[in-house]
Enzyme design. Structure first.
Site, PDB file in Angstrom:
ATOM      1  N   HIS A  85       0.835  -1.207   0.000  1.00  0.00           N
ATOM      2  CA  HIS A  85       0.000   0.000   0.000  1.00  0.00           C
ATOM      3  C   HIS A  85       0.869   1.257   0.000  1.00  0.00           C
ATOM      4  CE1 HIS A  85      -3.276  -2.573   2.180  1.00  0.00           C
ATOM      5  NE2 HIS A  85      -2.984  -3.014   0.965  1.00  0.00           N
ATOM      6  N   HIS A 244      -9.136  -2.657  -4.929  1.00  0.00           N
ATOM      7  CA  HIS A 244      -8.039  -2.897  -3.996  1.00  0.00           C
ATOM      8  C   HIS A 244      -7.012  -3.855  -4.607  1.00  0.00           C
ATOM      9  CE1 HIS A 244      -5.893  -2.906  -0.233  1.00  0.00           C
ATOM     10  NE2 HIS A 244      -5.712  -4.202  -0.427  1.00  0.00           N
ATOM     11  N   ASP A 248      -3.076  -3.123  -5.054  1.00  0.00           N
ATOM     12  CA  ASP A 248      -2.005  -4.048  -4.690  1.00  0.00           C
ATOM     13  C   ASP A 248      -1.057  -4.274  -5.863  1.00  0.00           C
ATOM     14  OD1 ASP A 248      -2.762  -4.452  -2.055  1.00  0.00           O
ATOM     15  OD2 ASP A 248      -3.817  -6.326  -2.450  1.00  0.00           O
ATOM     16  N   HIS A 271      -0.472 -11.180  -4.872  1.00  0.00           N
ATOM     17  CA  HIS A 271       0.910 -10.774  -4.628  1.00  0.00           C
ATOM     18  C   HIS A 271       1.921 -11.727  -5.260  1.00  0.00           C
ATOM     19  CE1 HIS A 271      -0.461  -7.610  -2.076  1.00  0.00           C
ATOM     20  NE2 HIS A 271      -1.006  -8.426  -1.193  1.00  0.00           N
TER      21      HIS A 271
END
Length: 318
Positions: A85, A244, A248, A271
């Site tokens: 973030h 979101h 990321d 991720h």
């Protein structure tokens, strides 16, 4: 093209500090953005209780665990977690050089989005360092796949993200966000999107020592009957979840060590997939070139960039 493409490297005008708790550790932590010289890049300095400092450069080669968040470093004692973030804000605002001092093992989660970091950086402002900025320009497609997920880079005259998610949860389902990334787009369309999770996973995460700092103050929580528990609801109607995930991805790809010119597309990524896609790109020198522009304007096109030698830049090195 946006992302502060004025042709010159930047840093923050003066130090600025934020404090909060780590979403996984639950521990109090503060971070300070410190000015840095041109060519420094983004450096994390973890200050230990005994005064020792672990320094980690925010580049792909330093990425360790990516199971629940993005971690720099390869051991718990010498790593910094949940950097995505912060990195998303740094990248989207065009902050090239900064030393981020952190008093713990994890970034503060704040409200679960990038807004607090955006506001902190904008509070002090950026200054030009008078040295040309370099970019990584995608020259051919690079794609990775795993199970039903895939991610790819493609050539594009700009910086673009096309992120799609697909959850069995009927509240989320299949959602897609796509658009050219600029500082303004990031601030208005992505920065406020919060991390999210399912109530059914909480006890399992707690038992494994994770999500100890998670709460309705910093996460969107979905109940067993597929409703949002948070009283205020969603910040972006229905699709805060994919926004979101895009946030990321911006933060994870910032670990290229430079802003990139191209399009990043993903389906059911995360991720680990973001990190592996970036490594696949940087491991293929025929898939990108390092370029700079001598045209310090708000918007430039790919035709105004020129290729430059990469060795001294090497953002992907340790």
């Amino acid at each position: 093209m946006g992302l502060g493409l004025l042709g010159f490297q930047t840093t923050v005008s003066r130090p600025v500090t934020l404090s909060g708790i780590g979403v996984h550790s639950g521990a109090d932590v503060s971070i300070t953005f410190n000015p840095a010289e041109a060519g420094t890049g983004v450096i994390f300095q973890r200050v230990h209780d005994n005064g020792d400092v672990t320094e980690l450069k925010a580049v792909s080669s330093q990425v360790g665990n990516t199971d629940l968040c993005t971690v720099l470093g390869f051991s718990a004692a010498h790593s910094v977690a949940t950097i995505e973030h912060v990195m998303a804000a740094v990248y989207a605002l065009g902050l090239d050089n900064v030393v981020i001092e952190v008093t713990g093992a994890e970034m503060p989660i704040m409200d679960g989005s990038s807004v607090p970091f955006v506001e902190a950086i904008e509070q002090v402002g950026l200054v030009s360092l008078g040295v040309k900025r370099r970019y990584i320009r995608i020259t051919k497609p690079v794609r990775i796949e795993h199970g039903g997920s895939w991610c790819e880079f493609r050539p594009y005259d700009g910086t673009r993200f096309e992120v799609e998610i697909d959850f069995e949860c009927p509240l989320i389902g299949r959602q897609k966000w796509e658009g050219d990334l600029t500082a303004t787009v990031f601030k208005t369309e992505l920065s406020r999107a919060r991390t999210f999770g399912f109530m059914r996973d909480v006890e399992r995460l707690w038992a494994s020592g994770h999500a100890l700092g998670s709460s309705l103050e910093n996460s969107v929580v979905i109940s067993d009957d597929n409703t949002v528990i948070n009283v205020e609801g969603l910040r972006y109607t229905k699709d805060e979840f994919v926004r979101h995930k895009t946030l990321d991805a911006v933060g994870d790809l910032a670990l290229a060590g430079a802003q990139f010119i191209g399009c990043y597309r993903s389906y059911r990524g995360g991720h680990k997939m973001n990190a592996n896609a970036l490594k696949a790109l940087l491991s293929d020198p025929t898939a990108y070139e390092v370029v700079e522009t001598s045209t310090p304007r708000q918007r430039v096109t790919v035709r105004e960039f020129i290729a430059v030698s990469a060795p001294e830049f090497a953002p992907w090195s340790a």
